[in-house]
Design a protein around this motif. Structure first.
Motif, PDB file in Angstrom:
ATOM      1  N   ALA A  31       0.945  -1.171  -0.078  1.00  0.00           N
ATOM      2  CA  ALA A  31       0.141  -0.079   0.032  1.00  0.00           C
ATOM      3  C   ALA A  31       0.793   1.150   0.002  1.00  0.00           C
ATOM      4  CB  ALA A  31      -0.926   0.112   1.169  1.00  0.00           C
ATOM      5  N   ASP A  89       3.218   1.966   2.377  1.00  0.00           N
ATOM      6  CA  ASP A  89       3.270   2.541   4.005  1.00  0.00           C
ATOM      7  C   ASP A  89       4.360   1.840   4.534  1.00  0.00           C
ATOM      8  OD1 ASP A  89       1.204   4.318   3.788  1.00  0.00           O
ATOM      9  OD2 ASP A  89      -0.276   2.773   4.282  1.00  0.00           O
ATOM     10  N   ALA A 128      -8.726   5.457   7.391  1.00  0.00           N
ATOM     11  CA  ALA A 128      -7.860   5.499   6.374  1.00  0.00           C
ATOM     12  C   ALA A 128      -6.676   4.398   6.243  1.00  0.00           C
ATOM     13  CB  ALA A 128      -7.222   6.837   6.275  1.00  0.00           C
ATOM     14  N   GLY A 174      -7.077  -2.363   0.547  1.00  0.00           N
ATOM     15  CA  GLY A 174      -6.626  -2.182  -0.755  1.00  0.00           C
ATOM     16  C   GLY A 174      -5.466  -3.178  -1.360  1.00  0.00           C
ATOM     17  N   ALA A 175      -4.582  -3.337  -0.412  1.00  0.00           N
ATOM     18  CA  ALA A 175      -3.321  -4.082  -0.583  1.00  0.00           C
ATOM     19  C   ALA A 175      -3.307  -5.621  -0.366  1.00  0.00           C
ATOM     20  CB  ALA A 175      -2.139  -3.506  -0.048  1.00  0.00           C
ATOM     21  N   ASP A 207      -8.367   1.158   5.141  1.00  0.00           N
ATOM     22  CA  ASP A 207      -8.644   1.019   3.918  1.00  0.00           C
ATOM     23  C   ASP A 207      -7.430   0.814   2.880  1.00  0.00           C
ATOM     24  OD1 ASP A 207     -11.428   1.315   4.648  1.00  0.00           O
ATOM     25  OD2 ASP A 207     -11.705   3.530   3.987  1.00  0.00           O
ATOM     26  N   ARG A 208      -6.403   1.369   3.308  1.00  0.00           N
ATOM     27  CA  ARG A 208      -5.350   1.250   2.433  1.00  0.00           C
ATOM     28  C   ARG A 208      -4.709  -0.326   2.601  1.00  0.00           C
ATOM     29  NH1 ARG A 208      -3.760   6.016   4.959  1.00  0.00           N
ATOM     30  NH2 ARG A 208      -2.034   5.030   6.083  1.00  0.00           N
TER      31      ARG A 208
END
Length: 199
Positions: A19, A21, A190, A197-198, A193-194
């Protein structure tokens, strides 16, 4: 694990990396980890968590925002192979003294029976301490994730010598999905969600 290593950490760090991060992992006693993730903005979440609707802020719960599942946790019992421990139903467990980790969710029926005193449980601070107690014959069995047990006896020198005397029972208590429990905040949502999504 005590040093933060293992399949769960690899999965979580990998998803965050995908993602974009960088995840920082630190290990704390379970109850402290849950408290930090809920109250300290420096910590965005805690893992590995089993899903609990009563804690799921998206479902009206009071604690956190659950990620999608990043793996599974086969939870069952370790025992000394020379002890005669065996079980097929929850009622069979009434004959034994069973180690649990303080603050862990194990399985709904088991936890309810333990709470009402129908089972004899011994609450310890860590999975490693429970493995040691089983090996020493201080308890008959302990609830543990099979992957955690295998990692502990493979990597912790004080436990490795007991590996041959212990076994994970073939009847699994529950196969849980694993999640990150993100703080119930805009920042936590947030990050969740990241992360999702990954996956």
């Amino acid at each position: 694990m005590a040093d933060g290593s293992g399949a769960s950490t690899e999965a979580v760090i990998g998803a965050f990396a995908a993602a974009g991060d960088e995840a920082t992992v630190q290990v704390f006693p379970w109850n402290r980890a849950v408290n930090l993730a809920a109250k300290d903005p420096a910590w965005v979440g805690v893992y590995p968590e089993y899903y609990d609707a009563g804690s799921d802020a998206d479902a009206g719960g009071d604690r956190c925002l659950y990620s999608a599942s990043f793996g599974t946790s086969p939870v069952g019992f370790i025992y000394r192979t020379d002890s005669g421990f065996d079980w097929a139903s929850h009622d069979d467990l009434k004959a034994y003294k069973i180690g649990v980790v303080q603050g862990y969710v194990n399985e709904a029926t088991f936890d309810a029976m333990a709470a009402e005193g129908a089972l004899t449980v011994d609450a310890g601070p860590t999975d490693a301490s429970n493995v040691s107690k089983v090996a020493a014959g201080r308890i008959d069995a302990a609830v543990i994730d099979r992957n955690v047990f295998e990692h502990l006896v493979a990597t912790e020198a004080t436990l490795a010598s007991h590996a041959g005397a212990l076994a994970f029972h073939e009847v699994v208590l529950e196969d849980h999905s694993l999640h990150v429990c993100f703080e119930n905040s805009d920042n936590g949502r947030a990050a969740r969600d990241r992360f999702n999504g990954a996956l």
